[in-house]
Design a protein around this motif. Structure first.
Motif, PDB file in Angstrom:
ATOM      1  N   GLU A 274     110.841   8.107  36.807  1.00 61.37           N
ATOM      2  CA  GLU A 274     111.501   7.181  38.001  1.00 61.37           C
ATOM      3  C   GLU A 274     112.056   7.943  39.079  1.00 61.37           C
ATOM      4  O   GLU A 274     111.772   7.733  40.189  1.00 61.37           O
ATOM      5  CB  GLU A 274     112.336   6.234  37.225  1.00 61.37           C
ATOM      6  CG  GLU A 274     111.862   5.125  36.551  1.00 61.37           C
ATOM      7  CD  GLU A 274     112.960   4.057  36.366  1.00 61.37           C
ATOM      8  OE1 GLU A 274     112.631   2.916  36.838  1.00 61.37           O
ATOM      9  OE2 GLU A 274     113.936   4.168  35.924  1.00 61.37           O
ATOM     10  N   ALA A 275     112.644   9.068  38.835  1.00 59.22           N
ATOM     11  CA  ALA A 275     113.240  10.153  39.733  1.00 59.22           C
ATOM     12  C   ALA A 275     112.040  10.623  40.689  1.00 59.22           C
ATOM     13  O   ALA A 275     112.168  10.760  41.688  1.00 59.22           O
ATOM     14  CB  ALA A 275     114.011  11.331  38.932  1.00 59.22           C
ATOM     15  N   LEU A 276     110.871  11.144  39.795  1.00 55.27           N
ATOM     16  CA  LEU A 276     109.648  11.430  40.599  1.00 55.27           C
ATOM     17  C   LEU A 276     109.305  10.513  41.463  1.00 55.27           C
ATOM     18  O   LEU A 276     108.876  10.750  42.604  1.00 55.27           O
ATOM     19  CB  LEU A 276     108.603  11.731  39.316  1.00 55.27           C
ATOM     20  CG  LEU A 276     107.213  11.852  39.892  1.00 55.27           C
ATOM     21  CD1 LEU A 276     107.084  13.080  40.779  1.00 55.27           C
ATOM     22  CD2 LEU A 276     106.139  11.826  38.894  1.00 55.27           C
TER      23      LEU A 276
ATOM     24  N   ASP B 294      95.607   2.190  32.734  1.00 51.59           N
ATOM     25  CA  ASP B 294      95.401   0.777  33.311  1.00 51.59           C
ATOM     26  C   ASP B 294      96.820   0.331  33.229  1.00 51.59           C
ATOM     27  O   ASP B 294      96.851  -0.934  34.080  1.00 51.59           O
ATOM     28  CB  ASP B 294      94.816  -0.255  31.848  1.00 51.59           C
ATOM     29  CG  ASP B 294      93.457   0.800  31.732  1.00 51.59           C
ATOM     30  OD1 ASP B 294      92.631   0.666  32.873  1.00 51.59           O
ATOM     31  OD2 ASP B 294      92.921   1.059  30.865  1.00 51.59           O
ATOM     32  N   PHE B 295      97.655   0.577  32.530  1.00 44.00           N
ATOM     33  CA  PHE B 295      99.012  -0.053  32.623  1.00 44.00           C
ATOM     34  C   PHE B 295     100.033   1.162  32.754  1.00 44.00           C
ATOM     35  O   PHE B 295      99.980   2.043  31.922  1.00 44.00           O
ATOM     36  CB  PHE B 295      99.340  -0.938  31.287  1.00 44.00           C
ATOM     37  CG  PHE B 295      98.302  -1.928  30.995  1.00 44.00           C
ATOM     38  CD1 PHE B 295      98.346  -3.238  31.561  1.00 44.00           C
ATOM     39  CD2 PHE B 295      97.426  -1.586  30.211  1.00 44.00           C
ATOM     40  CE1 PHE B 295      97.429  -4.080  31.499  1.00 44.00           C
ATOM     41  CE2 PHE B 295      96.195  -2.558  29.898  1.00 44.00           C
ATOM     42  CZ  PHE B 295      96.437  -3.795  30.562  1.00 44.00           C
ATOM     43  N   CYS B 296     101.278   0.920  33.422  1.00 45.05           N
ATOM     44  CA  CYS B 296     102.508   1.873  33.306  1.00 45.05           C
ATOM     45  C   CYS B 296     103.527   0.916  32.949  1.00 45.05           C
ATOM     46  O   CYS B 296     103.853   0.116  33.688  1.00 45.05           O
ATOM     47  CB  CYS B 296     102.522   2.355  34.619  1.00 45.05           C
ATOM     48  SG  CYS B 296     101.179   3.673  35.328  1.00 45.05           S
ATOM     49  N   LEU B 297     104.043   1.588  31.778  1.00 45.09           N
ATOM     50  CA  LEU B 297     105.228   0.705  31.125  1.00 45.09           C
ATOM     51  C   LEU B 297     106.537   1.559  31.184  1.00 45.09           C
ATOM     52  O   LEU B 297     106.372   2.793  30.672  1.00 45.09           O
ATOM     53  CB  LEU B 297     104.910   0.388  29.765  1.00 45.09           C
ATOM     54  CG  LEU B 297     105.918  -0.393  29.144  1.00 45.09           C
ATOM     55  CD1 LEU B 297     106.137  -1.791  29.794  1.00 45.09           C
ATOM     56  CD2 LEU B 297     105.418  -0.602  27.528  1.00 45.09           C
TER      57      LEU B 297
ATOM     58  N   LEU C  62     103.626   4.986  28.389  1.00 43.96           N
ATOM     59  CA  LEU C  62     104.721   4.919  28.156  1.00 43.96           C
ATOM     60  C   LEU C  62     105.846   5.904  28.919  1.00 43.96           C
ATOM     61  O   LEU C  62     105.775   6.993  28.385  1.00 43.96           O
ATOM     62  CB  LEU C  62     105.149   4.745  26.701  1.00 43.96           C
ATOM     63  CG  LEU C  62     105.166   3.314  26.156  1.00 43.96           C
ATOM     64  CD1 LEU C  62     103.945   2.482  26.328  1.00 43.96           C
ATOM     65  CD2 LEU C  62     105.544   3.308  24.750  1.00 43.96           C
ATOM     66  N   THR C  63     107.041   5.646  29.629  1.00 45.63           N
ATOM     67  CA  THR C  63     108.063   6.448  30.166  1.00 45.63           C
ATOM     68  C   THR C  63     109.152   5.835  29.906  1.00 45.63           C
ATOM     69  O   THR C  63     109.356   4.680  29.347  1.00 45.63           O
ATOM     70  CB  THR C  63     107.572   7.068  31.295  1.00 45.63           C
ATOM     71  OG1 THR C  63     107.499   5.760  32.211  1.00 45.63           O
ATOM     72  CG2 THR C  63     106.378   7.611  31.319  1.00 45.63           C
ATOM     73  N   GLY C  64     110.314   6.318  30.073  1.00 46.81           N
ATOM     74  CA  GLY C  64     111.528   5.780  29.804  1.00 46.81           C
ATOM     75  C   GLY C  64     112.336   6.310  28.796  1.00 46.81           C
ATOM     76  O   GLY C  64     111.491   6.712  27.770  1.00 46.81           O
TER      77      GLY C  64
ATOM     78  N   PRO D 296     107.822  15.250  27.449  1.00 50.28           N
ATOM     79  CA  PRO D 296     109.008  14.646  27.711  1.00 50.28           C
ATOM     80  C   PRO D 296     109.549  14.847  28.901  1.00 50.28           C
ATOM     81  O   PRO D 296     110.391  13.758  29.440  1.00 50.28           O
ATOM     82  CB  PRO D 296     109.940  15.485  26.741  1.00 50.28           C
ATOM     83  CG  PRO D 296     109.001  15.950  25.447  1.00 50.28           C
ATOM     84  CD  PRO D 296     107.585  16.076  26.183  1.00 50.28           C
ATOM     85  N   GLU D 297     109.035  15.644  29.784  1.00 47.49           N
ATOM     86  CA  GLU D 297     109.787  15.815  31.146  1.00 47.49           C
ATOM     87  C   GLU D 297     109.170  14.588  31.685  1.00 47.49           C
ATOM     88  O   GLU D 297     110.074  13.652  32.730  1.00 47.49           O
ATOM     89  CB  GLU D 297     109.218  16.968  31.708  1.00 47.49           C
ATOM     90  CG  GLU D 297     109.819  17.353  33.185  1.00 47.49           C
ATOM     91  CD  GLU D 297     109.413  18.406  33.789  1.00 47.49           C
ATOM     92  OE1 GLU D 297     110.375  19.495  34.086  1.00 47.49           O
ATOM     93  OE2 GLU D 297     108.213  18.982  33.931  1.00 47.49           O
ATOM     94  N   LEU D 298     108.197  14.161  31.639  1.00 48.09           N
ATOM     95  CA  LEU D 298     107.566  13.041  32.649  1.00 48.09           C
ATOM     96  C   LEU D 298     108.308  11.922  31.792  1.00 48.09           C
ATOM     97  O   LEU D 298     108.334  10.661  32.665  1.00 48.09           O
ATOM     98  CB  LEU D 298     106.026  12.937  32.554  1.00 48.09           C
ATOM     99  CG  LEU D 298     105.494  11.796  33.260  1.00 48.09           C
ATOM    100  CD1 LEU D 298     105.556  11.720  34.605  1.00 48.09           C
ATOM    101  CD2 LEU D 298     103.806  11.718  33.090  1.00 48.09           C
ATOM    102  N   VAL D 299     108.161  11.538  30.708  1.00 44.41           N
ATOM    103  CA  VAL D 299     109.030  10.504  29.919  1.00 44.41           C
ATOM    104  C   VAL D 299     110.496  10.283  30.457  1.00 44.41           C
ATOM    105  O   VAL D 299     110.779   9.198  30.914  1.00 44.41           O
ATOM    106  CB  VAL D 299     109.171  10.744  28.531  1.00 44.41           C
ATOM    107  CG1 VAL D 299     110.117   9.691  27.729  1.00 44.41           C
ATOM    108  CG2 VAL D 299     107.740  10.624  27.703  1.00 44.41           C
TER     109      VAL D 299
END
Length: 357
Positions: free
Chosen positions: A320-322, A156-159, A284-286, A313-316
């Motif tokens: 943004e690069a993806l 629902d939300f991408c933060l 949550l990513t970043g 962790p790889e997606l976290v």
């Protein structure tokens, strides 16, 4: 079915290094499928970190020289990455490193010349994703939401908790996204005062105490209650959040503790203000997603009806690069990669310059 193999490059405001993500994108039965195949984060040397951090103050000639030198540097990193992993690459997609972002003055500038990158990498390069949207009256940011819509529709939300926290979500008729607050660009300099590059697991913040006055001052700027589209640049951060932190007499640990409360509070306010539902699933990513204390504050201010998901962790680290790799794919296909509902531009647009090697 169409398949693309792309290297996405991202350098964030926190200057913690260059993210490289080698990704595969396949368009099949009206859906995009992605796979992150190889990743690396390459820390900046002290020289590059200082050079990039001080770019807002240099002469025009030095800015141009750095733009080209940094583009060549990125290209050399890509060439080494490709050779090291024996990769087959269709093209490179680079965000560059933001020096100026003042959309109200029609200014946005990311160093990392695409021409010099393409020449050094010996690969076609897509870059300069923000300028067209600015020319069309938009904010030029955020750019990630089209990727959130097409690659992460189950949330629902991408933060994203990078140098700046930003969020995107689907309203009934369109995608909504905006920058929420300073995040790691507020927290990392405080950790550095205690001899750490960042606050690992939020342990330093956890050891501090809450300061109501500082919390209120951090939440005071009109930006937080302004309608979207809106975005935060380094200039705004220096004038507001960073200045408030610097002028406080609280201990560094107390500043970190209170800043995490501030970030969590503003995230919750943004979700509640713009959500059509009273519950939902939040991705949550970043780098901030590894700050356990910060994540706890997000949970605390959102309440139990929201599910907060911290993925692998790889997606976290590389979401943004993806997505910048994916924005390059959309540009390559001449399809919209920037949404007017997010940026406020006159219409959806297909931004980015392509340099053929």
């Amino acid at each position: 079915m169409a398949t693309y193999h792309v290297i996405g490059i991202m350098s964030g405001t926190s200057l913690d290094g260059v993210d490289l993500a080698y990704c595969r994108f396949t368009y099949k039965e009206d859906n995009w499928i992605y796979k992150i195949l190889n990743t690396e984060t390459l820390p900046y040397s002290n020289i590059w970190e200082q050079r990039l951090a001080g770019l807002a103050e240099v002469s025009a000639a030095e800015l141009i020289a750095t733009d080209r030198a940094y583009g060549r540097h990125l290209g050399e990193l890509v060439r080494s990455f490709v050779d090291r992993h024996q990769l087959e690459v269709d093209f490179v997609s680079s965000h560059g490193h933001t020096v100026f972002h003042q959309p109200q003055r029609h200014i946005t500038f990311q160093v990392g010349s695409g021409a010099y990158l393409a020449a050094a990498a010996a690969l076609p390069t897509v870059c300069d994703f923000r300028t067209l949207d600015i020319a069309l009256g938009g904010q030029g940011a955020p750019l990630v939401p089209i990727g959130d819509r097409l690659l992460f529709a189950e949330y629902d939300f991408c933060l994203n908790l990078g140098g700046i926290s930003n969020i995107s979500q689907e309203d009934p008729d369109h995608r909504v996204a905006f920058d929420i607050s300073c995040c790691n660009m507020l927290l990392n300099p405080l950790a550095e005062q205690l001899g750490q590059p960042y606050d690992k697991d939020g342990l330093l913040a956890r050891s501090g105490r809450f300061h109501q006055d500082l919390f209120d001052q951090l939440n005071e700027p009109a930006y937080f209650t302004a309608p979207f589209p809106k975005s935060i640049g380094k200039e705004w951060a220096d004038e507001h959040s960073l200045r408030t932190i610097q002028e406080s007499n609280a201990s560094v640990q107390d500043k970190l503790h209170t800043a995490c409360h501030h970030i969590g509070y503003q995230i919750a306010q943004s979700v509640r203000q713009h959500a059509n539902q009273k519950s939902g699933k939040l991705l949550l990513t970043g780098g901030g997603a590894f700050n356990t204390f910060l994540v706890e504050q997000i949970w605390h201010y959102l309440g139990p009806d929201f599910e907060v998901v911290v993925p692998e962790p790889e997606l976290v680290n590389f979401k943004e690069a993806l997505i910048f790799a994916f924005l390059g794919v959309l540009r390559w296909r001449q399809e919209p990669n920037c949404l007017r509902s997010v940026t406020g531009a006159h219409h959806d647009n297909c931004g980015g310059a392509i340099y053929w090697n």
